[in-house]
Design a protein around this motif. Structure first.
Motif, PDB file in Angstrom:
ATOM      1  N   SER A 225      22.834  59.829 -18.366  1.00 27.15           N
ATOM      2  CA  SER A 225      23.316  58.627 -19.061  1.00 27.15           C
ATOM      3  C   SER A 225      24.552  58.036 -18.368  1.00 27.15           C
ATOM      4  O   SER A 225      24.794  56.834 -18.455  1.00 27.15           O
ATOM      5  CB  SER A 225      23.624  58.943 -20.521  1.00 27.15           C
ATOM      6  OG  SER A 225      24.656  59.889 -20.616  1.00 27.15           O
ATOM      7  N   ALA A 226      25.311  58.886 -17.666  1.00 24.62           N
ATOM      8  CA  ALA A 226      26.474  58.357 -16.932  1.00 24.62           C
ATOM      9  C   ALA A 226      26.009  57.396 -15.837  1.00 24.62           C
ATOM     10  O   ALA A 226      26.627  56.352 -15.614  1.00 24.62           O
ATOM     11  CB  ALA A 226      27.277  59.510 -16.325  1.00 24.62           C
ATOM     12  N   GLY A 227      24.919  57.749 -15.183  1.00 21.37           N
ATOM     13  CA  GLY A 227      24.349  56.872 -14.155  1.00 21.37           C
ATOM     14  C   GLY A 227      23.803  55.600 -14.759  1.00 21.37           C
ATOM     15  O   GLY A 227      24.041  54.490 -14.265  1.00 21.37           O
TER      16      GLY A 227
ATOM     17  N   GLY B 212      27.074  51.475 -22.301  1.00 23.34           N
ATOM     18  CA  GLY B 212      26.010  52.466 -22.498  1.00 23.34           C
ATOM     19  C   GLY B 212      26.353  53.672 -23.352  1.00 23.34           C
ATOM     20  O   GLY B 212      25.599  54.619 -23.394  1.00 23.34           O
ATOM     21  N   GLY B 213      27.488  53.665 -24.042  1.00 18.66           N
ATOM     22  CA  GLY B 213      27.882  54.844 -24.818  1.00 18.66           C
ATOM     23  C   GLY B 213      26.827  55.289 -25.819  1.00 18.66           C
ATOM     24  O   GLY B 213      25.972  54.515 -26.219  1.00 18.66           O
TER      25      GLY B 213
ATOM     26  N   ILE C 141      23.847  49.749 -16.210  1.00 21.73           N
ATOM     27  CA  ILE C 141      23.839  48.778 -17.318  1.00 21.73           C
ATOM     28  C   ILE C 141      25.056  47.840 -17.220  1.00 21.73           C
ATOM     29  O   ILE C 141      24.932  46.624 -17.357  1.00 21.73           O
ATOM     30  CB  ILE C 141      23.818  49.527 -18.671  1.00 21.73           C
ATOM     31  CG1 ILE C 141      22.433  50.135 -18.904  1.00 21.73           C
ATOM     32  CG2 ILE C 141      24.200  48.613 -19.827  1.00 21.73           C
ATOM     33  CD1 ILE C 141      22.399  51.158 -20.039  1.00 21.73           C
ATOM     34  N   GLU C 142      26.215  48.426 -16.960  1.00 20.41           N
ATOM     35  CA  GLU C 142      27.444  47.598 -16.833  1.00 20.41           C
ATOM     36  C   GLU C 142      27.317  46.607 -15.687  1.00 20.41           C
ATOM     37  O   GLU C 142      27.687  45.438 -15.813  1.00 20.41           O
ATOM     38  CB  GLU C 142      28.667  48.494 -16.597  1.00 20.41           C
ATOM     39  CG  GLU C 142      29.161  49.178 -17.854  1.00 20.41           C
ATOM     40  CD  GLU C 142      30.182  50.268 -17.562  1.00 20.41           C
ATOM     41  OE1 GLU C 142      30.829  50.225 -16.493  1.00 20.41           O
ATOM     42  OE2 GLU C 142      30.323  51.172 -18.408  1.00 20.41           O
ATOM     43  N   GLU C 143      26.791  47.079 -14.563  1.00 18.59           N
ATOM     44  CA  GLU C 143      26.634  46.190 -13.408  1.00 18.59           C
ATOM     45  C   GLU C 143      25.600  45.099 -13.693  1.00 18.59           C
ATOM     46  O   GLU C 143      25.791  43.946 -13.309  1.00 18.59           O
ATOM     47  CB  GLU C 143      26.219  46.999 -12.161  1.00 18.59           C
ATOM     48  CG  GLU C 143      27.318  47.864 -11.612  1.00 18.59           C
ATOM     49  CD  GLU C 143      28.587  47.090 -11.258  1.00 18.59           C
ATOM     50  OE1 GLU C 143      28.512  46.104 -10.518  1.00 18.59           O
ATOM     51  OE2 GLU C 143      29.668  47.484 -11.749  1.00 18.59           O
ATOM     52  N   ALA C 144      24.512  45.471 -14.367  1.00 14.63           N
ATOM     53  CA  ALA C 144      23.474  44.471 -14.694  1.00 14.63           C
ATOM     54  C   ALA C 144      24.068  43.363 -15.553  1.00 14.63           C
ATOM     55  O   ALA C 144      23.756  42.177 -15.377  1.00 14.63           O
ATOM     56  CB  ALA C 144      22.316  45.154 -15.418  1.00 14.63           C
TER      57      ALA C 144
END
Lengths: 140, 114
Positions: free
Chosen positions: B57-59, A104-105, B64-67
């Motif tokens: 955006s950190a959340g 997500g960066g 996103i990574e987990e998805a």
């Protein structure tokens, strides 16, 4: 505290909520809409998260926050002592590709640039000075 | 401060998120989310965001990574019931390319039942 328009605070993750509350309360007092307050707290959170991560590299250092509010304008000036970084020149590339691949960066930069009506950057006396302008009459 | 509650409905793992999610609360969220995932065998997941008042955006990066990980392991995750502030960022940065969203939980469940 109620009318305080200046805050000097450690740039830590734990203080993010305190900073959001400080900004939201002052803007509410000046009759800004919920929509504009949301923009401001989102943008400032993103900016300070960037300072913590990239500029201060998670070291405990202070930032200074000044609010200059004259409805319909709210100018939020944030000073940090990290390395030079001009957000107005930063480029956002391949955001959707990054998201699709599960990273997500750069989202914070996109959010800051899209939800602020104007950003002014200066490097002065060892400080990064960023002024984020929110205008109630603009539909950001 | 962020809290999670989970339950099962129609063979779908529903995870409700309460509070605010920024870089300060992501570590706590990460631990709680992984604990819930580890004890469930369900592959279909819905994040119910109706009680999430703020996300940075950190959340989003963590979600996103987990998805992506869930997709790689043959599962799927959707999100439901975002408030206006949360939805705004979701639309702005284009998270829909990875994560489908629905106005309410029932619609997200129906989408799994298609």
């Amino acid at each position: 505290m109620k009318n305080k328009k200046y805050l000097e605070i450690s740039a830590t993750k734990k203080n993010l909520k305190k900073i959001r509350n400080f900004i939201a309360l002052r803007m509410k007092q000046e009759k800004f809409s919920d929509n504009k307050i949301i923009c401001a707290v989102i943008v400032i959170t993103e900016h300070i998260e960037n300072i913590i991560k990239h500029s201060y590299k998670n070291k405990r250092k202070k930032i200074k926050i000044f609010l200059n509010i004259k409805y319909p304008l709210c100018k939020i000036k944030i000073l940090d002592t990290g390395k030079n970084f001009d957000i107005t020149k930063a480029k956002i590339t391949r955001l959707k590709k990054r998201i699709k691949s599960g990273t997500g960066g750069k989202m914070g930069l996109k959010i800051i640039k899209s939800m602020t009506d104007n950003i002014i950057y200066k490097r002065e006396n060892g400080y990064n000075k960023n002024i984020f302008v929110f205008n109630e009459n603009n539909k950001t | 401060m962020v809290n999670l509650k989970e339950y099962e409905r129609n063979n779908i793992l529903i995870i409700e998120i309460y509070g605010e999610l920024d870089s300060g609360s992501v570590p706590e969220f990460s631990v709680k989310f992984k604990q819930i995932r580890e004890k469930s065998l369900l592959k279909k997941i819905i994040l119910d965001l109706s009680s999430l008042s703020f996300i940075s955006s950190a959340g989003w990066s963590f979600i996103i990574e987990e998805a992506k990980k869930i997709k790689k392991s043959g599962g799927d995750m959707k999100i439901a019931s975002m408030n206006e502030a949360v939805k705004r960022v979701y639309n702005l940065v284009g998270i829909e390319v990875l994560l489908k969203s629905f106005d309410n939980l029932d619609d997200a469940i129906k989408d799994y039942e298609k």
